[in-house]
Design an enzyme around this catalytic site. Sequence first.
Site, PDB file in Angstrom:
ATOM      1  N   ASP A  96       0.859  -1.189   0.000  1.00 46.16           N
ATOM      2  CA  ASP A  96       0.000   0.000   0.000  1.00 46.16           C
ATOM      3  C   ASP A  96       0.889   1.230   0.000  1.00 46.16           C
ATOM      4  OD1 ASP A  96      -2.526  -1.159   0.075  1.00 46.16           O
ATOM      5  OD2 ASP A  96      -2.408  -1.508   2.221  1.00 46.16           O
TER       6      ASP A  96
ATOM      7  N   ASP B  98      -4.618  -3.397   5.447  1.00 45.60           N
ATOM      8  CA  ASP B  98      -4.976  -2.941   6.789  1.00 45.60           C
ATOM      9  C   ASP B  98      -6.479  -3.013   7.068  1.00 45.60           C
ATOM     10  OD1 ASP B  98      -5.829  -0.926   5.157  1.00 45.60           O
ATOM     11  OD2 ASP B  98      -4.541   0.646   6.000  1.00 45.60           O
TER      12      ASP B  98
ATOM     13  N   ASP C 238      -9.356  -6.330   3.152  1.00 45.43           N
ATOM     14  CA  ASP C 238      -8.034  -6.790   2.696  1.00 45.43           C
ATOM     15  C   ASP C 238      -7.758  -8.240   3.099  1.00 45.43           C
ATOM     16  OD1 ASP C 238      -7.269  -4.453   1.447  1.00 45.43           O
ATOM     17  OD2 ASP C 238      -6.431  -3.570   3.263  1.00 45.43           O
TER      18      ASP C 238
END
Length: 894
Positions: A327, A614, A618
């Site tokens: 990310d 997170d 996900d």
Amino acid sequence: MMWFLKSQDEVFKEFNVNPDFGLSNEEAAKRLNQYGMNKLKGKPQKSILSLFLSQLNDMLIYVLLGAAAITFFIGEYSDAVIILLVVILNAVIGVVQEYKAEKAVEALQKMSTPKSLVRRNGEVIEINSEEVVPGDIIILDAGRFIPADIRLTESANLQIEESALTGESVPSNKDANANITDPKTPIGDRSNMAFMSTLVTYGRGEGVVVATAMDTEIGKIAKILDDDSSDMTPLQKRLDELGRILGFMAIGICVLIFIIALIQKRDIMEMFLTAISLAVAAIPEGLAAIVAIVLALGVTRMSKINAIVKKLPAVETLGSVNIVCSDKTGTLTQNKMTVTKHYTYGLLSDVPPTSNNLSASEATNELIKTLVLCSDATFDNGQGTGDPTEVALVVLGYKYNIKKEDLNKEHKRVSEFPFDSDRKLMSTLNIEGNGYRVNTKGAIDNLLKICSHVLADGKIVPLTDDIKREFLKVAEEMSDSALRVLGAAFKNTQSIIKPEEMEKDLILIGMVGMIDPPRLEVKDSIREAKNAGIIPIMITGDHKNTAVAIAKELDIAESIEQSITGAEIDEMSDEEFANNINKYRVFARVSPEHKVKIVRAFKAQGNIVSMTGDGVNDAPSLKYADIGVAMGITGTDVAKGASDMILTDDNFTTIVHAIEEGRNIYNNIKKAVIYLLSCNLGEVISIFLSILLKWPVPLLATHLLWINLITDSLPAISLGVDPGDHDVMKQKPRDPKESFFAKGAGIRAVIGGLLIGLLTLTVFFYGMSKSNYPIGSVISDYENADYQNALTHARTMAFVVLAASQLFYSLAMRSSTKSIFQVGLFKNKYLIGSICAGLLLQFIIISVPFLAKPFKVQSLTLGDWGLVILFALIPLVFNEIIKLFSRLAGNNKR
């Protein structure tokens, strides 16, 4: 107690708690002492005695104990005592290893304990769930595990997945104000309650803890959800199989030796003991234990660099990772969002970085008001809590004297439509005068789809295509400057409306551009990852231009052609996407569902993939990835639960450090295994060849057991904790299917074993040849005292050479290419200590008369010592010469 039947006020009164203040720290400590830690009772820990007895539960140990009983019965008391001492010492070392490994894993479990948001002393703080006490006010949000049984006092679109208790996979809707009167209401219908170990999937809420630990519903049925299995890792299984194969081979050789010895009419009892001892020495029964402790200690070491590995097999996989999907926000960047520009129709303005008490136009004030009201973050005394993007919006409000706490009092929130990654929007319904106002924020392109009007020069006018294009043009300019763009819209309504009705026919106000600068250390880590054959991939929900701008700065991508959006992914078939996946380095505007597609595509091309995440959504991609990496700071409990590794600092650099550590741990295990196999092979060769050549046996049973004890334990473990070699990141990732004996490791084990075995025989031959008795006079002069003295002297020399050569050889095992001086002769202090301890013990055994006698050895002259040390150093020197030639050959190729 049936708390679901009681009103909220009754629950507050029962637990003597003010919902706005919570418990004081002193009261919480007092209740923690009264009720105990909030954790379910797990499996009882093994006692030291049971650990000790489990070490004896081995077929070979039974054989040794049987041998000890026979030797005692026939009067060979010293042999019996030595065998028993070796068995006990071996078991003690095993207990210490297992105890250390258990403690290391226990420490890791404590580090990965879920956290809970509680209100104490009037402030919302995060604590370990184990410290929650009855009466605590708990704040719930999407993605958190519920730490205890809770009577809800507030709820906003709250949904909780309760399958752990009810078996119902569909999340239950919760209502804090539900009035339940039937005492027989089943758990699944108690809508004003939340239960321990269930999961918030949507919305938010608040409640009072009414039961903890074993008093909870889940505690009553004694269901331990997070029961960590003690299954062996794939590596341990492979080594266990290897140990079995080697074991059968060793037993076969021992049986063969025993048969040959019978044919040669040797002493039956001596050969029986030698064969058994050789079997024990040859089988690397300590392999699995050494792997377990090396993995556990390595994982503990990784926790110190902010990487908590939850599952031991992940350490093995880390060394093979060649794709790291990360990310952008917080991992590659600093996660400190700051609004630098704001735009309302026709007016783009900069936000001064340090100034306060700023004034703004009416439209800008409306923009900031909506953004602050549509936020769950807090900001006080320079510290913010919540999502960094939302914190940045609250800080923006402070700069323009639009304070969140004042707005919240004047415009109380009555409903909300929480953010989700599909809509990329969040809406709240707040009181506005005599009516209500919807405040919506989110991705500008998604907002444009649901807005029908725009605020322009203080007037509400229709949103035309030209105005839309103007907004998109400004948004693109912001994105090209690496700014993240967030839009805001509103509408007024006279009554409370349903969440799904909020995001229709909105009035667009404007947008803000914010930046999250790259982490300073990440660029170096990306360069290091690339040198290690690892491809870094950026995944973000941001606009493509913003993502590529940051990716270029970090050297992840070189051009916009290396990027793709979620919408573009949806237009491709799975097969087409997988075939083209290697072209891309940046994935922008993606949802968690796209993450799963990205992982699948990379894996379809034979890659070993690490994926960060997170959020609640996900979890599928984290589970599907070879290594799922959850964020420790911003990550939800769901993401942490689905992951293999947790980053306590949410930093990309930590992933690279963890990969380096994983590679070194695997290499260390390999060193220990190859070393053990070399040593064991040396022992087998020395005995087997002596029997074939009709020589006296150069080593007695007690010698073999003793050498096994001092070389199989401390030196092997010391190699397992060898300091990491940073050059490991200059190599390509390891193929997970690669044989354990690849890259010459098997050849090194054979060469080492041959050298150790042949040198032991050579020094034995030399020791015998110094006497008047030729080495072949094994049968005729067996009872002769002079012959026995010569034999004892030769065996003593062989005994020392076999032990010392194995100890010295461990130094050569530290690297397959670098010399012992390049890796640092004294860098592994544990190994140097193990070698010194082994040599000292060997010296004591043969020099102290009352110890030498049971071992049937004698003290050596200074000249003999010089000779045996010289012989013992040959395997080490030979190995170093091979490494030198391989380095020279490698340099010539370059």
